[in-house]
Design an enzyme around this catalytic site. Structure first.
Site, short mmCIF file in Angstrom:
data_model
loop_
_atom_site.label_atom_id
_atom_site.label_comp_id
_atom_site.label_asym_id
_atom_site.label_seq_id
_atom_site.Cartn_x
_atom_site.Cartn_y
_atom_site.Cartn_z
N LYS A 147 0.86 -1.20 0.00
CA LYS A 147 0.00 0.00 0.00
C LYS A 147 0.89 1.25 0.00
O LYS A 147 1.91 1.28 0.69
CB LYS A 147 -0.89 -0.04 1.24
CG LYS A 147 -1.95 1.06 1.31
CD LYS A 147 -2.81 0.89 2.57
CE LYS A 147 -3.87 1.97 2.70
NZ LYS A 147 -4.70 1.80 3.92
N SER B 73 -9.51 2.08 3.17
CA SER B 73 -8.65 2.79 2.24
C SER B 73 -7.67 1.87 1.49
O SER B 73 -7.09 2.31 0.50
CB SER B 73 -7.85 3.84 3.00
OG SER B 73 -7.01 3.21 3.96
N SER C 30 -9.66 -0.22 7.41
CA SER C 30 -9.11 -0.02 6.06
C SER C 30 -8.49 -1.25 5.42
O SER C 30 -8.20 -1.24 4.23
CB SER C 30 -8.08 1.10 6.08
OG SER C 30 -8.73 2.34 6.08
#
Ligand SMILES: [Zn+2]
Lengths: 491, 103, 483
Positions: C81, C156, C180
Site C-alpha cells: 500500500k 482505504s 481499512s
C-alpha cells in the site's frame, strides 16, 4: 516603584542536555556542524517516522531534578505541543504538559547582606529543541526569507520553570547564577548561553500594593531568549521601570512577549499574548508513558555529587572568607582546581589567596580557565610549598608563577635555573644590613627617635640590595637587633 | 449549536488551511453534521472512567545514547523545493507569526 | 509449466520455487503480464516496479535451495500500500502533497519483506492518507472493484484488496485505522487481517491516527495471510509502541465458544448481509462450535468515538506537510501564505475536512469535551470486549453492514460514509486483532465476516480463521480477470 508595587519575577530556563545523540533519534548533538548534516528521517519529520526516547537524556533530566530538590514522578508522559514554524519539522514539539518529569523543587539564593532565600521550582520537563533559523536580512520583519538548519532539532532540553518568587532583577540574577552553578556540578549540560545550551525567558509583572487577585491574573510580560545572565538582569530592570511608568501614567499593561535589545538595553514588543497560540496539547500517541522505578530514582539521588550548598559549608568550615567561597562555588572549574590543590597542601586559605589573585589574573590574561590553566594545581602547590619553607618570598613567588605560566615548567626547576632562593643565611644577610645601616645613618636616627616608618625603609633597602631574595621578617629582625646592639655599645 | 463561519475560519487558521467563500458553507454543513452526531457521547456518565491513551502497552522503551550516521546533507535536503547553503529556504516571516525555539 | 502462475497461492509459489519447479523470474513475469492485462480496468496500482521486481527475481533465481527455504517469501510477488515508505519506489499516500516525494529510508515492514525474499511488485492505491473507505479519495485515480467495476473496492486499502482479488499479486500489505484492511477485503472477497495494535511495527507507515494504525496482510487464503503476517510481525526498536516478543498464548483447537454481538445486527445493516452472516453462523454451529449471543453495549458510540480520535491525531500527524522540507509547495511571499496555499492545494477535500474536525476537537476549550471524552468512551468499548472475551473465545460479526457501493454514492454525506465503519472501528479502538473472511454473496458481490480475538491472540485468531475456511472456501477469481 518600591513605594507602590512589588516586582514579581518568574523564570523559565531551557537547558540543553549533554547527550551524544538527540532525544528521539540517533543523530549527533555536536555543536557547530555544517547545516543539516546532523539530520535523519526522524528529526527531519519525514512521513512515517517515530520517536524513541534516549535513556541518557532521561537520566540527566532526573539528575538535574533531584539536585534541584524536585520530586521526580515515577509516571510521566509525553505530549505534543503544536504550532507551525519552520524550525519545528513535525509542526509539533514533543514535550510534557500536565504530567511533567519532576515538580516542587527549589533553589536557595544568597542575596548579600540578607538571609538566604528559597526560590521555588514549579516543574521540570523534558522536550526536544527546535532547529535554527538564519534570517536573510537585518531583522525578522525585513528579511526576504530565512534558511532553516535542523541540526539542533531534536536535541534534548529540560525546561525549568520557577515559581514567581523573585522580587528584583538582582534576585533573578542570583537565581540564574545559582541554578547554573548547581547544574555545572552535575555534568548535565555545557551551559553555554552563547551557544544556546542555556536559555532564559523572564516573566515580569508588577503587583500594586493592596492587590488581592492571583498572580496568574496580573498582566505579565515575557522577555524572551536573552543571551546572558547580565542581560536578563538588564532586561528585567528596564521592564520594571517601563511598567512602573505605565502604571503611574494610568496606562494598562498588556500581556505580551518582548525581546531584549542588547545595544540599547531596552525591551521591545514582539507579539501580544492575547492572540496567543492555541497549542492544542494532547498525549503523544507514539510514546507510551515514561515509568521510572523508585529504586532507580533513589540510585540517581545517591549518585549526586557534592552540590554548591554543601561545598559552601565545607569551604567556610576551613576558614575561607565568604566572599572567596562564593567565587569558588559559582565557578566549578575554580572549585575543582582548589580541591585538587587542597588535597596536597594544608593551607586552604593560602591556595585560595593565590588562586583568586595571581593565578586568576594570569589565566584571564592568557585566555585560559582554571580547567585549562597551564599551571596545574599540583604545580601551584609546589610553588606554595617553597613559600611555606621560606625558600621563596611572596614577591619572588609571583615572578616564579609568571615564569611557570610562560614556560610551563615547574617551580623547582625555575628556582634552580634562575639561581633564585631566599637568603636565609643570617651572617651573609648581616653584612648587607650593616652596609645599609652605615649608609643611612640619618634614617636610623629617625627610627630611634620613634619614626616607625623608617624601619620599613631600611628593610626595603636591604631587600633591594638582595634583589628580593631575603626573607622580609628575617631582615626586619636583623635590623632591629643591629640597631639595638649598636645602641647598647654606644651607651 | 453548530460552529459559525467565524469559528470555522479560526480552526482553519490554526490548521493553516485556507477556506474559500464557496468551500465554507459545505464545510460548515459537514462539520456540524459530524459534531452533532458525536455529541451523543456527552450523554454518557464518564465521571469515573479513565481515558485510554495507549491501548496495549503502558511503558515506553528507551534506547541507548548512541550516535548513528545521519543522512548526507544532499539526501536530507533532496526533497525540498528551495535549498540555499544546505538549508531549507522559507519566505519572509511576518512579525506576527509566532513560534520559535523553546516556546 | 502452468502459464497461470498468477492464480496460485503465495504458499504454493514459494513451495514451487524452493522445489525448483519454477523460476522466480517466471513467477514475476507471469504476474506482471497478468497485471498489465487487468489493471488498466481496475487501477489497483499507483506504481508498478516491473524492472526492480525482475531484477530481484533474477537475483533470487541464483539462490540455493537452502537460501530459498530460509526466506519464507522467496518466489512470492507482493504489493505494498502506498502509505508505507519505500526507498526505491515512490511513496505518495495517494496525495498530491507527496506526488514527487522520495523517501530516504524503508519502512520496517518493507525491510522485513526484502529480508524474507519477497518480490516487491509496486505500490497500491488508497484513499488519500488512508482517509476514506472507497479509494475514491485518491488524488490520482479511483480503484474499481474487480467483481463489479462500477463499484468501489472499499478502502482505504482498496488498491491492495483489488490487486489481490484480481490475481495481480497473491498477497499485499494494507493498513487499518478503522477498518481499512478488513472492509476492502470484505468488499473484494478476500482475507484481510488487522493485527493487535503494536504487533507490527508502524515505523515507515505514514501516520493517519497513530493510536489506531496497524499494518496487516491481505491475501486470498488464510494461510497466505498468516505467511505474510509472520514475516512482518515482531518488535521494532524504532517503534516505541511495538510490543515485545511474548510467547503466543495457547490456542485451543476447538470447538470454540463464539460470541455474536447483537448490536452488530441492528439498524443500518443490509438484511441480505445479515442473512449471509446468519447462514455462516449456522454452519459454524453445525460444525460443533458453540454460538453465544452477547452484548457489546457501547458499540453504538464507536463511530462517534472514532471520528473524534482519528481526526484529532490526523490533524497533528498531517501538520508536517508544509512545503518546506519535502512534498508539494506553493510558492508565496510570506510564510503564512506558503503554509496555507501549500496545504490548501496539496490536500484533497476529505483530508481537509478531517484536519479541520480534528483541529477543532483538540482546540482550546474543546479538548475535554471531544478528545478526552472520546478516549474515555474508548475505555468503555475496550471493557465491553474484555467482558466478552471472559465468556467466549472469539467474537464473530459482519465486517460491514453492506456490500460494495457504487462510485459517488456516498460523496454528498460524509457522515453516511463514516457510519459504514461501525463494525470495524471497534477493533482499532480496543487494539484487538480482527480478520475479515469471505462469507458469501449478495447479488454477485462478496460479503465479509469478521473474527475478533482478545489482544495478543493473533495466532489463535489465524488458526481459527484457517479452520473456519473449510466452511467457506476462498472465492474463485472474478470472471473478467480470468481471461
Ligand atoms: Zn535525527
Amino acid at each position: 516603584m518600591s513605594e507602590a508595587f512589588d516586582v514579581i519575577i518568574g523564570l523559565e530556563v531551557h537547558v540543553e542536555l549533554k547527550t551524544a545523540s538527540k532525544l528521539f533519534c540517533c543523530c549527533s548533538t555536536a555543536f557547530g556542524a555544517p547545516p543539516n548534516s546532523q539530520t535523519c528521517p526522524v528529526c527531519l519529520g519525514l512521513p512515517g517516522v517515530l520517536p524513541v526516547p534516549n535513556s541518557e537524556a532521561i537520566r540527566l533530566a532526573v539528575r538535574s531534578a533531584l539536585a534541584l530538590n524536585c520530586q521526580v514522578r515515577p509516571f510521566s508522559k509525553f505530549d505534543r505541543k503544536q504550532y507551525f514554524y519552520p524550525d519545528l519539522p513535525k509542526a509539533y514539539q514533543i514535550s510534557q504538559y500536565d504530567q511533567p518529569l519532576a515538580e516542587f523543587g527549589w533553589v536557595t539564593i544568597h542575596p548579600s547582606g540578607e538571609e538566604a532565600k528559597r526560590v521555588g521550582i514549579r516543574r521540570i520537563h523534558l522536550e526536544e529543541d527546535a532547529g535554527k533559523l538564519n534570517h536573510l536580512g537585518q531583522r525578522l520583519g525585513d528579511a526576504v526569507g530565512s534558511l532553516v538548519d535542523l541540526n539542533r532539532a531534536g536535541v534534548p532540553l529540560i525546561e525549568i520553570v520557577s515559581e514567581p518568587d523573585m522580587r528584583s532583577a538582582e534576585e533573578a540574577r542570583l537565581y540564574l547564577t545559582e541554578l547554573r552553578a548547581v547544574l555545572s556540578y552535575l555534568d548535565v549540560s555545557d551551559l553555554r548561553m552563547e551557544e544556546g545550551s542555556l536559555r532564559c525567558d523572564a516573566n515580569v509583572s508588577l503587583r500594586p500594593h493592596g492587590y488581592q487577585g492571583s498572580l496568574e491574573e496580573l498582566p505579565r510580560v515575557e522577555i524572551k531568549n536573552v543571551n546572558s545572565i547580565r542581560n536578563v538582569q538588564r532586561g528585567i530592570e528596564y521592564e520594571v521601570v517601563r511598567q512602573a511608568d505605565m502604571l503611574k501614567r494610568g496606562e494598562r499593561i498588556v500581556r505580551e512577549t518582548r525581546g531584549f535589545d542588547d545595544s540599547t538595553g531596552r525591551t521591545y514588543s514582539q507579539r501580544s499574548k492575547e492572540e496567543a497560540h492555541d497549542y492544542r496539547y494532547f498525549p503523544e500517541p507514539d510514546l507510551p508513558p515514561l515509568r521510572l522505578s523508585p529504586e532507580w530514582i533513589e540510585a540517581q539521588r545517591t549518585a549526586l555529587p557534592l552540590l554548591p550548598d554543601a561545598i559552601r559549608r565545607d569551604l567556610r568550615s576551613r576558614g575561607i572568607p565568604d566572599k572567596d567561597v562564593e567565587v569558588l562555588v559559582l565557578d566549578r572549574e575554580a572549585y575543582e582546581y582548589w580541591k585538587d590543590a587542597a588535597q596536597a597542601f594544608s593551607d586552604d586559605r593560602l591556595i585560595v589567596n593565590w588562586m583568586l589573585s595571581d593565578v586568576s589574573r594570569l589565566i584571564h590574561l592568557r585566555g585560559e580557565t582554571f580547567a585549562t590553566a597551564t599551571v596545574r594545581p599540583a604545580q601551584l602547590v609546589e610553588l606554595l610549598k617553597l613559600i611555606q619553607e621560606g625558600t621563596l618570598s611572596g614577591r619572588m613567588a609571583k615572578d616564579v608563577l609568571e615564569a611557570m605560566f610562560e614556560t610551563g615548567q615547574d617551580a623547582q626547576a625555575l628556582v634552580k635555573q634562575k639561581g633564585l632562593s631566599q637568603i636565609t643565611d643570617e651572617e651573609a644577610l648581616m653584612q648587607v644590613v650593616n652596609q645599609v645601616l652605615e649608609t643611612h645613618r640619618h634614617v636610623v636616627a629617625d627610627y630611634l627617635s620613634g619614626k616607625e616608618k623608617a624601619l620599613a625603609y631600611l628593610v626595603g633597602q636591604v631587600m633591594k640590595l638582595t634583589r628580593g631574595q631575603a626573607k622580609p621578617d628575617l631582615v626586619n629582625r636583623l635590623i632591629k637587633e643591629a640597631i639595638s646592639g649598636s645602641q647598647a655599645v654606644s651607651s | 449549536m453548530g460552529l459559525t463561519d467565524h469559528e470555522i475560519q479560526h480552526v482553519a487558521r490554526l490548521a493553516r488551511l485556507r477556506l474559500t467563500a464557496d468551500e465554507l458553507p459545505v464545510i460548515r454543513r459537514d462539520l456540524n453534521r459530524v459534531l452533532e452526531y458525536v455529541s451523543q457521547l456527552q450523554t454518557l456518565d464518564l465521571a469515573n472512567v479513565e481515558p485510554t491513551m495507549h491501548v496495549v502497552k503502558s511503558e515506553t522503551p528507551l534506547r541507548h545514547d548512541q550516535v548513528e550516521p545521519s543522512l548526507p546533507v544532499l539526501e536530507a535536503t533532496r526533497n525540498a523545493a528551495q535549498v540555499e547553503e544546505g538549508m531549507f529556504k522559507v519566505p519572509r516571516i511576518m512579525d506576527s507569526e509566532g513560534g520559535g525555539a523553546g516556546e | 509449466m502452468s502459464n497461470r502462475l498468477w492464480t496460485e497461492e503465495a504458499v504454493r509459489l514459494h513451495e514451487m520455487f524452493v522445489a525448483g519447479k519454477v523460476s522466480c523470474e517466471e513467477i514475476v513475469q507471469d504476474h506482471l503480464e497478468h497485471l498489465a492485462a487487468v489493471d488498466p480496468g481496475i487501477g489497483a496500482f499507483l506504481h508498478v516496479a516491473a524492472d526492480q521486481a525482475l531484477a530481484q527475481a533474477k537475483e533470487a533465481d541464483r539462490w540455493s535451495t537452502e537460501e530459498r527455504q530460509m526466506r519464507p517469501l522467496s518466489g512470492v510477488p507482493i504489493a505494498v500500500k502506498d502509505n508505507i515508505v519505500t526507498q526505491r519506489m515512490p511513496t505518495t499516500a495517494a496525495s498530491r502533497m507527496l506526488e514527487k516525494f522520495y523517501a530516504p529510508y524503508n519502512a520496517t515492514v518493507v525491510e522485513k519483506l526484502y529480508a524474507a525474499g519477497g518480490i516487491l511488485m509496486g505500490k497500491t492505491n488508497l484513499d488519500e492518507f488512508a482517509m476514506g473507505s472507497s479509494t475514491e479519495h485518491s488524488a490520482f485515480h479511483p480503484t474499481r472493484n474487480p467483481w463489479q467495476r462500477d463499484r468501489v473496492p472499499g478502502g482505504s486499502s482498496g488498491g491492495s484488496a483489488a490487486a489481490v482479488a484480481a490475481g495481480m499479486v497473491p498477497i499485499a500489505l494494507g493498513s487499518d485505522t478503522g477498518g481499512s484492511i478488513r472492509q476492502p477485503a470484505a468488499y473484494c472477497g478476500i482475507v484481510g487481517m488487522k493485527p493487535t495494535y503494536g504487533r507490527v511495527s508502524r515505523y515507515g507507515l505514514i501516520a493517519f491516527a497513530s493510536s489506531l494504525d496497524q499494518i496487516g496482510p491481505m491475501a486470498r487464503t488464510v494461510r497466505d495471510a498468516a505467511l505474510l503476517y509472520h514475516v512482518i510481525e515482531g518488535p521494532d526498536a524504532r517503534d516505541a509502541t511495538s510490543l515485545p516478543l511474548t510467547a503466543s498464548p495457547p490456542t485451543r483447537s476447538g470447538p470454540w465458544r463464539i460470541g455474536v454481538p447483537r448490536e452488530y445486527f441492528q439498524e443500518g445493516i443490509d438484511p441480505r448481509v445479515g442473512d449471509v452472516i446468519d447462514r455462516y453462523l449456522r454452519r459454524l454451529s453445525d460444525a460443533g462450535h458453540e454460538i453465544r449471543d452477547l452484548s457489546l453495549p457501547h458499540t453504538r458510540y464507536a463511530v462517534a468515538t472514532y471520528y473524534l480520535i482519528a481526526p484529532a491525531e490526523a490533524s497533528s500527524n498531517l501538520a508536517r506537510y508544509d512545503g518546506v522540507r519535502y512534498g508539494f509547495r506553493c510558492d508565496a511571499r510570506d510564510l503564512v501564505s506558503l503554509y496555507e496555499r501549500t496545504r490548501d492545494e496539496g490536500f484533497g477535500p476529505e483530508v481537509k475536512r478531517r484536519i479541520l474536525l480534528g483541529t477543532h476537537a483538540l482546540s482550546s476549550g474543546y479538548y475535554d469535551a471531544y478528545y478526552l471524552t472520546a478516549q474515555k468512551v474508548r475505555t468503555l468499548i475496550r471493557q465491553d470486549f474484555d467482558a466478552a472475551f471472559n465468556a467466549v473465545d472469539f467474537v464473530v460479526a459482519p465486517t460491514t453492514p453492506d456490500v460494495a457501493f457504487r462510485f459517488g454514492e456516498r460523496d454528498d454525506d460524509p457522515l453516511k460514509m463514516y457510519l459504514g465503519d461501525i463494525y470495524t472501528v471497534t477493533a482499532n479502538l480496543a487494539g484487538l486483532p480482527a480478520i475479515s473472511l469471505p462469507a458469501g454473496w449478495v447479488d454477485g458481490l462478496p460479503v465479509g465476516v469478521q473474527w475478533m480475538a482478545r489482544p495478543l491472540f493473533d495466532n489463535a485468531l489465524l488458526d481459527a480463521a484457517q479452520a473456519a475456511e473449510a466452511l467457506m472456501p476462498p472465492f474463485q477469481f472474478p470472471q473478467e480477470v480470468r481471461e
